[in-house]
Scaffold this active site. Structure first.
Site, PDB file in Angstrom:
ATOM      1  N   ASN A   8      29.132 -17.958 -14.228  1.00  0.00           N
ATOM      2  CA  ASN A   8      29.752 -17.222 -15.337  1.00  0.00           C
ATOM      3  C   ASN A   8      29.558 -18.044 -16.616  1.00  0.00           C
ATOM      4  OD1 ASN A   8      31.778 -16.592 -17.302  1.00  0.00           O
ATOM      5  ND2 ASN A   8      32.841 -15.368 -15.772  1.00  0.00           N
ATOM      6  N   ASP A  10      30.537 -17.155 -19.757  1.00  0.00           N
ATOM      7  CA  ASP A  10      31.432 -16.731 -20.854  1.00  0.00           C
ATOM      8  C   ASP A  10      31.755 -17.869 -21.815  1.00  0.00           C
ATOM      9  OD1 ASP A  10      31.616 -14.275 -19.615  1.00  0.00           O
ATOM     10  OD2 ASP A  10      33.671 -14.561 -18.892  1.00  0.00           O
ATOM     11  N   HIS A  11      31.960 -19.089 -21.251  1.00  0.00           N
ATOM     12  CA  HIS A  11      32.473 -20.161 -22.113  1.00  0.00           C
ATOM     13  C   HIS A  11      31.397 -20.839 -22.952  1.00  0.00           C
ATOM     14  CE1 HIS A  11      36.377 -19.231 -20.837  1.00  0.00           C
ATOM     15  NE2 HIS A  11      36.084 -19.433 -19.572  1.00  0.00           N
ATOM     16  N   ARG A  19      32.788 -21.495 -33.790  1.00  0.00           N
ATOM     17  CA  ARG A  19      32.192 -21.861 -35.071  1.00  0.00           C
ATOM     18  C   ARG A  19      31.509 -20.683 -35.772  1.00  0.00           C
ATOM     19  NH1 ARG A  19      30.882 -27.083 -36.783  1.00  0.00           N
ATOM     20  NH2 ARG A  19      32.720 -28.327 -36.432  1.00  0.00           N
ATOM     21  N   HIS A  44      31.699 -11.533 -18.681  1.00  0.00           N
ATOM     22  CA  HIS A  44      32.856 -10.639 -18.796  1.00  0.00           C
ATOM     23  C   HIS A  44      32.954 -10.192 -20.252  1.00  0.00           C
ATOM     24  CE1 HIS A  44      37.504 -10.159 -18.046  1.00  0.00           C
ATOM     25  NE2 HIS A  44      36.951  -9.054 -18.506  1.00  0.00           N
ATOM     26  N   ARG A  46      35.106  -8.768 -22.623  1.00  0.00           N
ATOM     27  CA  ARG A  46      36.532  -8.437 -22.736  1.00  0.00           C
ATOM     28  C   ARG A  46      36.743  -7.475 -23.896  1.00  0.00           C
ATOM     29  NH1 ARG A  46      39.813 -12.396 -19.745  1.00  0.00           N
ATOM     30  NH2 ARG A  46      41.560 -11.253 -20.589  1.00  0.00           N
ATOM     31  N   ARG A  50      36.599 -11.925 -27.100  1.00  0.00           N
ATOM     32  CA  ARG A  50      36.901 -13.317 -27.461  1.00  0.00           C
ATOM     33  C   ARG A  50      35.736 -14.258 -27.184  1.00  0.00           C
ATOM     34  NH1 ARG A  50      41.509 -14.722 -23.017  1.00  0.00           N
ATOM     35  NH2 ARG A  50      42.401 -12.818 -23.852  1.00  0.00           N
ATOM     36  N   HIS A  51      34.844 -13.873 -26.264  1.00  0.00           N
ATOM     37  CA  HIS A  51      33.668 -14.731 -26.039  1.00  0.00           C
ATOM     38  C   HIS A  51      32.377 -13.907 -26.032  1.00  0.00           C
ATOM     39  CE1 HIS A  51      34.903 -13.625 -21.985  1.00  0.00           C
ATOM     40  NE2 HIS A  51      35.808 -14.578 -21.883  1.00  0.00           N
ATOM     41  N   GLU A  74      31.365  -8.247 -15.394  1.00  0.00           N
ATOM     42  CA  GLU A  74      32.818  -8.127 -15.154  1.00  0.00           C
ATOM     43  C   GLU A  74      33.434  -7.296 -16.258  1.00  0.00           C
ATOM     44  OE1 GLU A  74      34.928 -11.790 -15.150  1.00  0.00           O
ATOM     45  OE2 GLU A  74      33.734 -12.580 -13.526  1.00  0.00           O
ATOM     46  N   THR A 104      43.145 -16.161 -19.179  1.00  0.00           N
ATOM     47  CA  THR A 104      42.012 -15.785 -18.338  1.00  0.00           C
ATOM     48  C   THR A 104      42.543 -14.767 -17.334  1.00  0.00           C
ATOM     49  OG1 THR A 104      40.315 -16.602 -16.808  1.00  0.00           O
ATOM     50  CG2 THR A 104      42.425 -17.759 -16.781  1.00  0.00           C
ATOM     51  N   THR A 105      41.657 -14.148 -16.556  1.00  0.00           N
ATOM     52  CA  THR A 105      42.105 -13.148 -15.582  1.00  0.00           C
ATOM     53  C   THR A 105      43.122 -13.799 -14.641  1.00  0.00           C
ATOM     54  OG1 THR A 105      39.833 -12.370 -15.693  1.00  0.00           O
ATOM     55  CG2 THR A 105      41.241 -11.360 -14.034  1.00  0.00           C
ATOM     56  N   GLU A 159      35.694  -9.193  -4.536  1.00  0.00           N
ATOM     57  CA  GLU A 159      35.714 -10.601  -4.946  1.00  0.00           C
ATOM     58  C   GLU A 159      37.155 -11.076  -4.822  1.00  0.00           C
ATOM     59  OE1 GLU A 159      33.404 -11.992  -8.343  1.00  0.00           O
ATOM     60  OE2 GLU A 159      35.068 -13.332  -8.866  1.00  0.00           O
ATOM     61  N   GLY A 201      38.590 -20.255 -10.926  1.00  0.00           N
ATOM     62  CA  GLY A 201      39.184 -21.582 -10.922  1.00  0.00           C
ATOM     63  C   GLY A 201      38.478 -22.624 -10.066  1.00  0.00           C
ATOM     64  N   GLY A 222      32.620 -20.406 -13.340  1.00  0.00           N
ATOM     65  CA  GLY A 222      32.256 -20.549 -14.748  1.00  0.00           C
ATOM     66  C   GLY A 222      32.850 -21.755 -15.431  1.00  0.00           C
ATOM     67  N   HIS A 223      34.158 -21.713 -15.675  1.00  0.00           N
ATOM     68  CA  HIS A 223      34.816 -22.691 -16.550  1.00  0.00           C
ATOM     69  C   HIS A 223      34.507 -24.129 -16.163  1.00  0.00           C
ATOM     70  CE1 HIS A 223      38.431 -24.917 -18.081  1.00  0.00           C
ATOM     71  NE2 HIS A 223      38.032 -24.315 -19.172  1.00  0.00           N
TER      72      HIS A 223
HETATM   73  N1  PXP Z   1      35.462 -14.071 -11.143  1.00  0.00           N
HETATM   74  C1  PXP Z   1      36.232 -13.298 -11.940  1.00  0.00           C
HETATM   75  C2  PXP Z   1      36.542 -11.924 -11.498  1.00  0.00           C
HETATM   76  C3  PXP Z   1      36.716 -13.781 -13.176  1.00  0.00           C
HETATM   77  O1  PXP Z   1      37.494 -13.000 -13.951  1.00  0.00           O
HETATM   78  C4  PXP Z   1      36.345 -15.080 -13.579  1.00  0.00           C
HETATM   79  C5  PXP Z   1      36.780 -15.587 -14.921  1.00  0.00           C
HETATM   80  O2  PXP Z   1      36.167 -14.831 -15.920  1.00  0.00           O
HETATM   81  C6  PXP Z   1      35.523 -15.836 -12.724  1.00  0.00           C
HETATM   82  C7  PXP Z   1      35.122 -15.315 -11.504  1.00  0.00           C
HETATM   83  C8  PXP Z   1      35.116 -17.232 -13.062  1.00  0.00           C
HETATM   84  O3  PXP Z   1      36.256 -18.027 -13.089  1.00  0.00           O
HETATM   85  P1  PXP Z   1      36.200 -19.517 -13.633  1.00  0.00           P
HETATM   86  O4  PXP Z   1      35.681 -19.440 -15.043  1.00  0.00           O
HETATM   87  O5  PXP Z   1      37.620 -19.964 -13.546  1.00  0.00           O
HETATM   88  O6  PXP Z   1      35.270 -20.277 -12.740  1.00  0.00           O
END
Ligand code: PXP
Length: 252
Positions: A8, A10-11, A19, A44, A46, A50-51, A74, A104-105, A159, A201, A222-223
């Site tokens: 993922n 997103d970040h 920025r 994702h 959203r 936001r990202h 997502e 976050t979700t 999932e 997570g 992701g994160h």
């Molecule tokens: N799966 C889903 C459904 C999510 O919403 C997220 C966060 O966007 C992730 C996986 C990835 O989670 P993380 O960024 O905490 O690894």
């Protein structure tokens, strides 16, 4: 069967949006991630943007096609985002609950509430009717009652929300009951012919008990990957910049 890694990104977009510049590029991130062995890209879009931004969706989709890998999109069940998904035609859609105020979700979809169930059902049927070959996963808690409800829907995978497990792991708490719950969920899903994915997570360490116990076929992470990438790269970047300054000493 290969255990799949979806990354993922997103970040990467979170850093860019902080920025308002064009870097770091989500296209470069997707390219690096797929070149280095990931099996899919997850993003994702959203409602509050936001990202990930609307233009990122098509750009990242094109990178996945260049590599012949899937895009996992997502999204919440909102009309606007549903139409963007249809226009993009990703390989997978993962339906998630979405609240504006959340960091976050926070957990899986509520399929016990009949209104929510109907909304998810209508969204799955509509998306499948509009995007040929689309596969759908639902982000759910590993709760047998919820998984039974999910099995009545036109879906390809679930999932499982691993956020609470991952928190227990990071805080050194007993997490064995999560592994049992995930194993029960897997049995139920496999018996119904539904794919068993996991996400939220996870870190390199908290991933290990899950893969060692053969609990899921796909992980979306992701994160932590983006956070760890900072430390795997920070030294190189500072070294390069400091070296370039050494070549040009300041003179008065
Ligand atoms: N799966 C889903 C459904 C999510 O919403 C997220 C966060 O966007 C992730 C996986 C990835 O989670 P993380 O960024 O905490 O690894």
């Amino acid at each position: 069967m290969k255990t799949r890694l979806g990354v993922n990104i997103d970040h990467i977009a979170t850093l860019r949006q902080a920025r308002g510049e064009s870097y770091p590029s989500v296209v470069d991130a997707a390219t690096t991630v797929l070149r280095e062995g990931a099996d899919q890209i997850t993003i994702h879009l959203r409602e509050d943007r936001r990202h990930i931004q609307d233009t990122d969706v098509e750009a990242v989709y094109l990178v996945t096609k260049k590599f012949g890998k899937p895009l996992n999109f997502e999204m919440g069940c909102s009309d606007e985002i549903i139409e963007i998904a249809i226009a993009t035609g990703p390989d997978w859609v993962c339906l998630v609950p979405e609240k504006r105020e959340e960091q976050t979700t926070e957990g899986g979809l509520d399929l016990i509430d009949s209104k929510n169930f109907e909304k998810v059902k209508t969204t799955c049927d509509y998306l499948k009717s509009k995007v040929e070959g689309l596969k759908i996963s639902l982000f759910l808690e590993a709760n047998p009652e919820v998984l039974e409800k999910a099995s009545q829907l036109n879906i390809d995978a679930v999932e499982i929300h691993t956020g609470d497990y991952a928190k227990a792991f990071v805080h050194d708490e007993d997490y064995s009951h999560f592994l049992e719950t995930f194993s029960t969920a897997k049995k139920l899903l496999v018996s119904k012919g539904i794919g068993c994915h996991a996400g939220h997570g996870l870190t390199q360490s908290s991933l290990m008990p899950l893969i060692e116990n053969n609990l899921f076929e796909e992980y979306n992470i992701g994160h932590w990957i983006i956070c760890q990438a900072v430390f795997d790269g920070l030294g190189n970047v500072v070294n390069k910049m400091a070296s370039s300054m050494e070549k040009f000493p300041y003179t008065k």
